[in-house]
Design an enzyme around this catalytic site. Structure first.
Site, PDB file in Angstrom:
ATOM      1  N   THR A  25     103.765  34.142   3.233  1.00  0.00           N
ATOM      2  CA  THR A  25     103.199  33.439   4.399  1.00  0.00           C
ATOM      3  C   THR A  25     101.950  34.528   5.921  1.00  0.00           C
ATOM      4  O   THR A  25     102.238  35.540   5.306  1.00  0.00           O
ATOM      5  CB  THR A  25     103.862  32.308   5.236  1.00  0.00           C
ATOM      6  OG1 THR A  25     104.978  33.520   6.140  1.00  0.00           O
ATOM      7  CG2 THR A  25     104.783  30.801   5.207  1.00  0.00           C
ATOM      8  N   ASP A  26     101.587  34.072   6.309  1.00  0.00           N
ATOM      9  CA  ASP A  26     100.258  34.636   7.163  1.00  0.00           C
ATOM     10  C   ASP A  26     101.537  34.725   8.570  1.00  0.00           C
ATOM     11  O   ASP A  26     102.631  33.908   8.420  1.00  0.00           O
ATOM     12  CB  ASP A  26      99.183  34.834   6.966  1.00  0.00           C
ATOM     13  CG  ASP A  26      98.455  32.763   7.740  1.00  0.00           C
ATOM     14  OD1 ASP A  26     100.065  32.557   8.642  1.00  0.00           O
ATOM     15  OD2 ASP A  26      97.504  32.161   7.681  1.00  0.00           O
ATOM     16  N   PHE A  27     100.529  35.165   9.107  1.00  0.00           N
ATOM     17  CA  PHE A  27     101.088  35.678  10.960  1.00  0.00           C
ATOM     18  C   PHE A  27     101.460  34.072  11.393  1.00  0.00           C
ATOM     19  O   PHE A  27     102.228  34.051  12.024  1.00  0.00           O
ATOM     20  CB  PHE A  27     100.423  36.194  11.659  1.00  0.00           C
ATOM     21  CG  PHE A  27      99.288  35.774  12.457  1.00  0.00           C
ATOM     22  CD1 PHE A  27      98.829  34.722  13.268  1.00  0.00           C
ATOM     23  CD2 PHE A  27      97.864  35.779  11.161  1.00  0.00           C
ATOM     24  CE1 PHE A  27      97.954  34.381  13.633  1.00  0.00           C
ATOM     25  CE2 PHE A  27      96.870  35.795  11.515  1.00  0.00           C
ATOM     26  CZ  PHE A  27      96.498  34.960  12.803  1.00  0.00           C
ATOM     27  N   SER A  28     100.859  33.225  10.905  1.00  0.00           N
ATOM     28  CA  SER A  28     100.694  31.557  11.605  1.00  0.00           C
ATOM     29  C   SER A  28     101.791  30.778  11.458  1.00  0.00           C
ATOM     30  O   SER A  28     102.056  29.704  11.777  1.00  0.00           O
ATOM     31  CB  SER A  28      99.264  31.502  11.631  1.00  0.00           C
ATOM     32  OG  SER A  28      99.021  30.914  10.143  1.00  0.00           O
ATOM     33  N   ILE A  30     102.032  29.944   7.765  1.00  0.00           N
ATOM     34  CA  ILE A  30     101.588  29.511   6.936  1.00  0.00           C
ATOM     35  C   ILE A  30     100.924  30.016   5.614  1.00  0.00           C
ATOM     36  O   ILE A  30     100.860  30.955   5.400  1.00  0.00           O
ATOM     37  CB  ILE A  30      99.531  28.206   6.846  1.00  0.00           C
ATOM     38  CG1 ILE A  30      99.114  29.407   7.596  1.00  0.00           C
ATOM     39  CG2 ILE A  30     100.270  27.272   7.684  1.00  0.00           C
ATOM     40  CD1 ILE A  30      97.800  28.784   7.516  1.00  0.00           C
TER      41      ILE A  30
END
Length: 149
Positions: A25-28, A30
């Site tokens: 996932t990324d920082f958000s 997702i």
């Protein structure tokens, strides 16, 4: 026994489950877009394996005919429809669309349940001596694919 790791073929389509981990996932929270490519690469590889065309066997067969061969992704079209999130269990679905001369067209989807998250069309080319070449019969036989005119 790795059959469960490789997924299964149902109705002519390969299905392989992947769990989304934090590292995907990324920082958000997702799934980072490039990680879908990794999931789909695993799907294509395991699809071949379950058809009896393990990549090591493909390489050994092709090297007997021509030592300078490679399969390369020639083109890829992706549609990102909905995001996947950490801890989701995804189904990576792969199926052949066409085998022509020097290339194979595959369709792939990444699903969460019945919801399609990503759609892809992938053209894989056979390269030998730096140029596209017809896929050798031995590899076609291992892949159980017949050319489409």
């Amino acid at each position: 026994m790795t059959a469960h790791l490789d997924g299964e073929i149902r109705d002519g389509r390969h299905h392989m489950q992947v769990r989304v981990y934090y590292e995907d996932t990324d920082f958000s929270g997702i799934v980072y877009h490039a990680n879908y490519l990794r999931f789909m690469e695993r799907g294509r590889t395991n699809h071949l394996r379950l058809m009896g065309a393990e990549q090591q066997a493909l390489f050994e067969q092709a090297e007997a005919e021509d030592a300078s061969f490679a399969f390369v992704v020639r083109s890829m079209h992706l549609d990102f429809l909905k995001p996947a999130r950490m801890d989701d269990v995804l189904d990576v679905v792969t199926w052949p669309v066409a085998v022509k001369g020097a290339s194979i067209m595959l369709a792939q989807e990444v699903r969460r349940g019945e919801v399609v998250l990503v759609k892809a069309e992938v053209r894989v080319a056979f390269i030998s001596g730096g140029r596209a070449q017809p896929i050798p019969k031995s590899i076609r036989a291992l892949m159980k694919a017949d050319p489409i005119s």
